[in-house]
Design a protein around this motif. Structure first.
Motif, short mmCIF file in Angstrom:
data_model
loop_
_atom_site.label_atom_id
_atom_site.label_comp_id
_atom_site.label_asym_id
_atom_site.label_seq_id
_atom_site.Cartn_x
_atom_site.Cartn_y
_atom_site.Cartn_z
N MET A 1 -12.61 -7.35 5.81
CA MET A 1 -12.28 -7.63 4.40
C MET A 1 -11.45 -8.91 4.28
O MET A 1 -10.74 -9.11 3.31
CB MET A 1 -11.55 -6.45 3.77
N SER B 1 -7.69 -4.33 -5.84
CA SER B 1 -7.50 -4.27 -4.39
C SER B 1 -8.53 -3.38 -3.71
O SER B 1 -9.06 -2.43 -4.30
CB SER B 1 -6.11 -3.69 -4.11
N ASN B 2 -8.74 -3.69 -2.44
CA ASN B 2 -9.50 -2.81 -1.55
C ASN B 2 -8.94 -1.38 -1.59
O ASN B 2 -9.67 -0.43 -1.36
CB ASN B 2 -9.46 -3.37 -0.13
N ASN C 1 -8.23 -8.71 2.36
CA ASN C 1 -6.99 -9.00 3.11
C ASN C 1 -6.85 -10.50 3.23
O ASN C 1 -7.56 -11.15 3.99
CB ASN C 1 -7.09 -8.34 4.49
N TYR D 1 -7.64 -6.43 14.40
CA TYR D 1 -7.63 -5.52 13.26
C TYR D 1 -9.01 -5.60 12.62
O TYR D 1 -9.28 -6.44 11.77
CB TYR D 1 -6.52 -5.96 12.30
N PRO E 1 0.82 -1.23 0.00
CA PRO E 1 0.00 0.00 0.00
C PRO E 1 0.84 1.27 0.00
O PRO E 1 0.42 2.30 -0.51
CB PRO E 1 -0.81 -0.13 1.30
N TYR F 1 -0.58 3.21 -4.68
CA TYR F 1 -0.82 1.79 -4.98
C TYR F 1 -2.29 1.60 -5.41
O TYR F 1 -2.57 0.93 -6.41
CB TYR F 1 -0.49 0.95 -3.74
O1 LIG Z 1 -4.02 -4.62 -1.54
C1 LIG Z 1 -3.58 -5.02 -0.48
O2 LIG Z 1 -4.38 -5.04 0.59
C2 LIG Z 1 -4.05 -5.82 1.76
C3 LIG Z 1 -4.90 -5.30 2.92
O3 LIG Z 1 -4.60 -3.95 3.14
P1 LIG Z 1 -4.08 -3.43 4.57
O4 LIG Z 1 -3.86 -1.96 4.37
O5 LIG Z 1 -5.18 -3.73 5.53
O6 LIG Z 1 -2.83 -4.21 4.92
C4 LIG Z 1 -2.55 -5.70 2.05
O7 LIG Z 1 -2.21 -6.48 3.18
C5 LIG Z 1 -1.81 -6.17 0.81
O8 LIG Z 1 -0.41 -6.09 1.01
C6 LIG Z 1 -2.16 -5.29 -0.35
O9 LIG Z 1 -1.57 -5.82 -1.53
#
Ligand SMILES: O=C1O[C@H](COP(=O)(O)O)[C@@H](O)[C@H](O)[C@H]1O
Ligand SMILES: NC(=O)C1=CN([C@@H]2O[C@H](COP(=O)(O)OP(=O)(O)OC[C@H]3O[C@@H](n4cnc5c(N)ncnc54)[C@H](O)[C@@H]3O)[C@@H](O)[C@H]2O)C=CC1
Length: 257
Positions: free
Chosen positions: A191, A109-110, A175, A185, A74, A146
């Motif tokens: 997610m 991605s989220n 995730n 978390y 991210p 990202y």
């Molecule tokens: O797109 C992604 O999302 C996951 C979850 O996001 P986060 O901010 O909660 O860590 C992330 O772990 C992953 O590396 C990334 O590619």
């Protein structure tokens, strides 16, 4: 999908989840950035998705692409997401079109929609009794560069579908963690995508009939702010896991499979 399936980024976590679940179900062609530590059980190549010749070799003879390769951080800087995520995805689409590939499944991605998580909505939106939902029809709102690269990957798919007819499924992955949801978390639990559900949603995307889709790739968590209705309807996605079925790292409810 009877034709071989190309898996880029095969050495990463998402690739591992997909291969664990679907190893026997497809003729895989794996693409690694660096030589793998162990000899793969499948056809493979080493290459850079941002290199047109490597991209061409990768798609040779395949009917579908699952495109995972890229910088997943991210906090990744612009230079890296520009080369690995944006240029790399564009090169893979170009090569796929040239080869006549039928389907392209993109690991979005989220973080393509991270800025919907405003101070006013959080942390309530991460909780089971909150009814805020994103469903994939909303315009992207990335919260970092990202996320911008992932939203751009989705738009590249829109272009290559509309202008060249390739079938595209963008999966906004939540995730992914092995074995149990993230601990302490709330956002990650909302997610969470389990390894089995990760394999399953990619199989659904390989088998279903669609034109251009954006779906959320999360398990069927009680906490959620991403709707999985579209994935259920169009892809026939039937997740088995739910982060509410865990206390810490311990499963307290067995999956209904
Ligand atoms: O797109 C992604 O999302 C996951 C979850 O996001 P986060 O901010 O909660 O860590 C992330 O772990 C992953 O590396 C990334 O590619
Ligand atoms: N793990 C997660 O929870 C999530 C992952 N994603 C996306 O899923 C995809 C896979 O993520 P992970 O497996 O977690 O990451 P990872 O870092 O474990 O795997 C990514 C793989 O891509 C390869 N790669 C990077 N740049 C490359 C290039 N230029 N050419 C060829 N290969 C290259 C790397 O060598 C690595 O093996 C990424 O695109 C990421 O953005 C999206 C949302 C959540």
């Amino acid at each position: 999908m009877d034709d071989p399936v190309l898996l880029t980024g095969a050495g990463g976590a998402v690739g591992e989840a997909i291969l664990e679940g679907l190893e026997e179900d497809y003729y895989w062609k794996l693409m690694f950035h660096n030589p793998p530590a162990e000899q793969p059980n499948h056809e493979y190549l080493i290459g850079d998705v941002d290199n047109p010749e490597d991209a061409r070799r990768a798609v040779e003879g395949v009917g579908a692409v699952i495109h995972l390769a890229g910088d997943p951080r991210p906090e990744a800087p612009w230079d890296s997401v520009l080369a690995n995520n944006i240029d790399g995805t564009q090169k893979m689409y170009e090569a796929a079109i040239e080869e006549g590939v039928e389907k392209f499944i993109f690991a979005s991605s989220n973080h393509a929609v991270g800025s919907f998580e405003t101070d006013q909505r959080t942390p309530e939106m991460y909780r089971p009794d909150d009814d805020f939902r994103l469903d994939g029809s909303e315009f992207p709102r990335p919260g970092n560069l990202y996320g911008v690269s992932k939203a751009t990957g989705e738009v590249l798919g829109r272009y290559y579908h509309d202008e060249h007819g390739i079938k595209v499924c963008n999966i906004r992955i939540g995730n992914l963690t092995r074995g149990h949801p993230p601990i302490d978390y709330e956002r990650g639990q909302a997610m969470w995508l389990s390894y089995p559900d990760c394999a399953h949603i990619h199989q659904c995307a390989l088998e279903a009939d669609y034109e251009f889709e954006i779906v959320y790739g999360i398990s069927d968590n009680d906490r959620k702010y991403y709707s999985i209705d579209r994935a259920k309807e169009v892809l026939n996605y039937r997740p088995q896991d739910n982060s509410a079925h865990f206390e810490g790292d311990e499963r307290v409810v067995e999956p209904d499979v």
